[in-house]
Write a protein that holds these residues in place. Structure first.
Motif, mmCIF file in Angstrom:
data_model
loop_
_atom_site.group_PDB
_atom_site.id
_atom_site.type_symbol
_atom_site.label_atom_id
_atom_site.label_comp_id
_atom_site.label_asym_id
_atom_site.label_seq_id
_atom_site.Cartn_x
_atom_site.Cartn_y
_atom_site.Cartn_z
ATOM 1 N N SER A 91 -9.233 7.868 -1.528
ATOM 2 C CA SER A 91 -9.192 7.550 -2.956
ATOM 3 C C SER A 91 -7.812 7.813 -3.548
ATOM 4 C CB SER A 91 -10.254 8.368 -3.697
ATOM 5 O OG SER A 91 -10.274 8.046 -5.068
ATOM 6 N N SER A 92 -7.179 8.914 -3.145
ATOM 7 C CA SER A 92 -5.861 9.249 -3.692
ATOM 8 C C SER A 92 -4.789 8.284 -3.194
ATOM 9 C CB SER A 92 -5.486 10.685 -3.338
ATOM 10 O OG SER A 92 -5.366 10.854 -1.935
ATOM 11 N N VAL A 93 -4.940 7.761 -1.981
ATOM 12 C CA VAL A 93 -3.993 6.759 -1.481
ATOM 13 C C VAL A 93 -4.041 5.501 -2.342
ATOM 14 C CG1 VAL A 93 -3.530 5.144 0.414
ATOM 15 C CG2 VAL A 93 -3.894 7.570 0.902
ATOM 16 N N ILE A 94 -5.246 5.034 -2.630
ATOM 17 C CA ILE A 94 -5.397 3.819 -3.430
ATOM 18 C C ILE A 94 -4.880 4.045 -4.854
ATOM 19 C CG2 ILE A 94 -7.021 2.129 -4.321
ATOM 20 C CD1 ILE A 94 -6.573 2.112 -1.259
ATOM 21 N N THR A 95 -5.222 5.183 -5.448
ATOM 22 C CA THR A 95 -4.769 5.472 -6.810
ATOM 23 C C THR A 95 -3.254 5.622 -6.865
ATOM 24 O OG1 THR A 95 -6.850 6.612 -7.265
ATOM 25 C CG2 THR A 95 -5.018 7.038 -8.756
ATOM 26 N N GLY A 96 -2.707 6.392 -5.934
ATOM 27 C CA GLY A 96 -1.257 6.588 -5.906
ATOM 28 C C GLY A 96 -0.511 5.293 -5.697
ATOM 29 N N THR A 97 -1.031 4.441 -4.824
ATOM 30 C CA THR A 97 -0.391 3.148 -4.565
ATOM 31 C C THR A 97 -0.328 2.303 -5.826
ATOM 32 O OG1 THR A 97 -1.022 3.093 -2.231
ATOM 33 C CG2 THR A 97 -0.654 0.975 -3.312
ATOM 34 N N ALA A 98 -1.430 2.259 -6.562
ATOM 35 C CA ALA A 98 -1.477 1.445 -7.783
ATOM 36 C C ALA A 98 -0.394 1.869 -8.771
ATOM 37 C CB ALA A 98 -2.858 1.547 -8.419
ATOM 38 N N PHE A 99 -0.192 3.175 -8.918
ATOM 39 C CA PHE A 99 0.807 3.653 -9.872
ATOM 40 C C PHE A 99 2.233 3.488 -9.332
ATOM 41 C CE2 PHE A 99 -2.854 6.022 -11.629
ATOM 42 C CZ PHE A 99 -2.736 5.618 -12.945
ATOM 43 N N ILE A 100 2.426 3.705 -8.042
ATOM 44 C CA ILE A 100 3.771 3.561 -7.472
ATOM 45 C C ILE A 100 4.251 2.122 -7.599
ATOM 46 C CG2 ILE A 100 5.077 3.627 -5.302
ATOM 47 C CD1 ILE A 100 3.380 6.063 -4.526
ATOM 48 N N PHE A 139 3.619 10.858 -6.951
ATOM 49 C CA PHE A 139 2.304 10.232 -6.946
ATOM 50 C C PHE A 139 1.639 10.358 -5.577
ATOM 51 C CE2 PHE A 139 4.291 8.055 -10.553
ATOM 52 C CZ PHE A 139 3.272 8.122 -11.487
ATOM 53 N N GLY A 140 2.416 10.721 -4.563
ATOM 54 C CA GLY A 140 1.854 10.890 -3.232
ATOM 55 C C GLY A 140 1.505 12.326 -2.883
ATOM 56 N N ILE A 141 1.783 13.279 -3.799
ATOM 57 C CA ILE A 141 1.546 14.696 -3.512
ATOM 58 C C ILE A 141 0.067 14.959 -3.214
ATOM 59 C CG2 ILE A 141 1.462 16.988 -4.568
ATOM 60 C CD1 ILE A 141 4.122 16.402 -5.875
ATOM 61 N N GLN A 142 -0.793 14.422 -4.058
ATOM 62 C CA GLN A 142 -2.219 14.675 -3.874
ATOM 63 C C GLN A 142 -2.707 14.119 -2.537
ATOM 64 O OE1 GLN A 142 -5.236 12.604 -6.373
ATOM 65 N NE2 GLN A 142 -5.879 14.666 -6.975
ATOM 66 N N ILE A 170 0.807 -1.228 0.000
ATOM 67 C CA ILE A 170 0.000 0.000 0.000
ATOM 68 C C ILE A 170 0.838 1.276 0.000
ATOM 69 C CG2 ILE A 170 -2.035 -1.031 1.039
ATOM 70 C CD1 ILE A 170 -1.107 -0.154 3.731
ATOM 71 N N GLN A 171 2.166 1.141 0.039
ATOM 72 C CA GLN A 171 3.087 2.264 -0.155
ATOM 73 C C GLN A 171 2.802 3.458 0.767
ATOM 74 O OE1 GLN A 171 5.693 1.829 -1.780
ATOM 75 N NE2 GLN A 171 5.262 0.119 -3.157
ATOM 76 N N LEU A 172 2.514 3.178 2.020
ATOM 77 C CA LEU A 172 2.219 4.257 2.963
ATOM 78 C C LEU A 172 3.371 5.250 3.154
ATOM 79 C CD1 LEU A 172 0.088 2.568 5.768
ATOM 80 C CD2 LEU A 172 -0.652 4.064 3.919
ATOM 81 N N PRO A 173 4.636 4.839 3.058
ATOM 82 C CA PRO A 173 5.702 5.837 3.224
ATOM 83 C C PRO A 173 5.593 7.016 2.263
ATOM 84 C CG PRO A 173 6.628 3.642 3.401
ATOM 85 C CD PRO A 173 5.192 3.472 2.972
ATOM 86 N N TYR A 174 4.950 6.814 1.097
ATOM 87 C CA TYR A 174 4.784 7.910 0.148
ATOM 88 C C TYR A 174 3.511 8.713 0.421
ATOM 89 C CZ TYR A 174 8.366 5.458 -2.526
ATOM 90 O OH TYR A 174 9.530 4.844 -2.920
ATOM 91 N N MET A 175 2.644 8.188 1.281
ATOM 92 C CA MET A 175 1.327 8.791 1.483
ATOM 93 C C MET A 175 1.165 9.454 2.840
ATOM 94 S SD MET A 175 -0.045 7.893 -1.390
ATOM 95 C CE MET A 175 0.400 6.713 -2.669
ATOM 96 N N MET A 176 2.002 9.088 3.805
ATOM 97 C CA MET A 176 1.854 9.590 5.162
ATOM 98 C C MET A 176 3.106 10.310 5.605
ATOM 99 S SD MET A 176 -0.257 6.835 7.428
ATOM 100 C CE MET A 176 -2.045 6.773 7.292
#
Length: 539
Positions: A227-236, A252-255, A127-133
């Motif tokens: 929604s942006s976490v899920i979308t960003g994760t898919a692309f990362i 991809f985590g900016i939003q 889920i690539q949380l380091p890029y999202m949190m």
């Protein structure tokens, strides 16, 4: 002469950089692959499994669109044999192969200690949380899960049902109304967005209480963040591991981080006030999830855990998983149920409505066999990912005994995996196995689990144990009981109070042609977020 795709274009440069990095990953991982025996890699030259760099690189790039097909191929060839065998899938997710273990090894492998097979890093990589949190302590030290396990266990989750029922009524009235005064008119809604608004309101109220759970600004930002976490994760996950993912991942985590900051700006002051009240001896009579989380953080003895922003981020992370998990399940369930051919749909809706009326309300602790069967069947068919239950080998060499032969005789093929190998299980194909789920496993049959529940053949238990949508064992989703209860209540409310029709063409069998439409990006099944529904309130 003009060329349509100049060699010097940014897209070409980026593609060349990605190709170079993929090749370098292939070269660096060749030693890891050569240490692995008895495992065939799907998607490359099977006759010569010591394939060259070019074929391996091609396979990694093709994994972006071919993972689902390869997993189906591997499952049929290796997991359905008398002695089930492992196989491997090239994956851009890891920049190498992932080892897909057979279903027969599920319990023996996933019950191994964390020191041998590590779940935490593999889950973060999913889920690539380091890029999202913005705060790594939230996901590296997830003490908020302790509160989930205590307050939302099977024994305690029933206490939340009455509040959920009330909030569902408010949410549907607010977000599913026709844009005119007459309440019997049809309204056309975006299925994904409409369900998202309902579950955001319900989930946030359960986690942060009032007044935050009723703040429409916060609800809107929280839904967009999820929604942006899920979308960003898919692309990362589609970026090659290494410096490209490390460099491009934050973009991809900016939003997500922007929406996160908006949520924290609203949540922080309210949580700070709660903390002050507790510290002054006031507010002891408040008993909600937010209060329990504050108390759990205070028990650590670490003043940093009492930072309102950190507590807010813990709650926002839980809300994200809750919102997107339930929205994914319910939007597919709506499409499955209301996309059935007319006769079958009417038969199902009549049975569901009769069960709801017969058994009072789904928040009174009774068993709703057909509601559960419908939800289980939809979850079985609509997996979020192709493979799941990821673990990373955390020791220098991990030996996994093979599946025993019929009769319990030893002799199954065993596997030795080096440190860093990632293992997964083919859960999408397991959920579509005719040997477990009976005839026509590719079709939506809402009565499937219900029929088996009514018999004494014992397959109902096997079917439920094989349903791995909430994970497995000690790493299973801690909020699964709350999620199922909420989904059950929501489906019951929808059936009793709304007429629903899908917008779009009808196929040859009379069902909705778009009901099962979705695409797979690497390991993620992307839902049909463009599906429209027409709704009107029943008399």
């Amino acid at each position: 002469m003009m060329v349509p795709f100049p060699v010097s274009s940014p897209a070409t440069v980026l593609f060349c950089l990605i190709a170079v990095l993929v090749i370098s990953r292939v070269v660096s991982n060749r030693k890891l692959r050569t240490k692995r025996e008895n495992i065939v890699t799907i998607g490359v030259n099977i006759k010569n499994n010591t394939n060259g760099i070019i074929s391996q690189t091609s396979a990694l790039l093709r994994s972006l669109t071919s993972t689902s097909e390869w997993a189906r191929n591997g499952y049929q060839r290796f997991s359905k044999t008398p002695i089930q065998r492992a196989f491997a899938l090239p994956s851009m997710w890891t920049g190498s192969d992932v080892v897909v273990l057979p279903p027969a090894l599920l319990a023996s492998v996933l019950n191994r200690p964390e020191a041998e097979l590590a779940a935490h890093h593999a889950q973060l990589d999913t889920i690539q949380l380091p890029y999202m949190m913005s705060d790594s302590d939230v996901y590296n030290n997830p003490i908020q899960y302790d509160v989930i396990r205590r307050t939302m266990s099977r024994q305690h989750v029933g206490s939340l049902a009455a509040t959920t029922a009330k909030e569902l009524q408010n949410a549907f009235s607010t977000y599913w109304s026709a844009p005119v005064k007459h309440d019997r008119d049809w309204a056309t809604l975006d299925n994904w967005e409409a369900c998202g608004k309902v579950f955001t309101r319900v989930a946030m109220l359960s986690l942060v209480g009032s007044p935050l759970g009723h703040d429409e600004r916060l609800l809107d930002w929280a839904r967009k963040y999820a929604s942006s976490v899920i979308t960003g994760t898919a692309f990362i996950n589609c970026l090659p591991p290494g410096w490209i993912r490390s460099s491009a991942g934050p973009l991809f985590g900016i939003q997500a981080r922007y929406y996160q900051s908006r949520c924290l700006r609203i949540m922080g002051p309210v949580i700070q006030e709660r903390i002050w009240k507790l510290q002054s001896g006031a507010g002891q009579d408040v008993d909600d999830f937010l209060q329990s989380t504050i108390l759990r953080c205070s028990r650590t003895g670490d003043p940093r855990q009492m930072d309102p922003q950190r507590i807010a981020l813990r709650l926002l992370g839980l809300a994200t998983m809750s919102i997107m998990g339930m929205v994914y399940v319910f939007t597919h369930c709506v499409a499955d149920v209301y996309g059935m051919p007319d006769r079958k749909r009417e038969e199902l809706l009549a049975a569901l409505e009769a069960e709801c009326k017969r058994e009072a309300r789904p928040d009174e602790g009774v068993t709703f066999s057909l509601l559960d069967s419908t939800l289980n069947e939809s979850m079985r068919l609509n997996n979020i990912s192709v493979t799941s239950l990821a673990r990373d080998v955390a020791v220098d060499s991990l030996h996994i005994p093979g599946v025993e032969k019929a009769g319990g005789d030893a002799g199954g093929i065993s596997y030795t995996l080096p440190r860093g190998s990632r293992i997964v299980f083919p859960t999408q194909e397991m959920h579509r196995d005719e040997g477990v789920y009976g005839r026509n496993p590719e079709e939506f049959d809402p009565f499937r689990f219900y029929r088996e529940f009514q018999t004494e053949g014992g397959r109902f238990d096997d079917m439920c144990k094989g349903l791995l949508v909430f994970g497995y064992g000690k790493h299973a989703c801690p909020g699964r009981h709350y999620a199922m209860q909420t989904l059950r209540q929501t489906l019951a409310y929808l059936v009793l109070n709304y007429d629903v029709a899908l917008v779009g063409p009808v196929d040859a069998d009379g069902g909705h042609a778009l009901r099962g439409k979705r695409q797979t990006l690497l390991n993620v099944n992307v839902p049909n977020v463009d599906l429209k529904i027409r709704v009107r309130r029943k008399r």
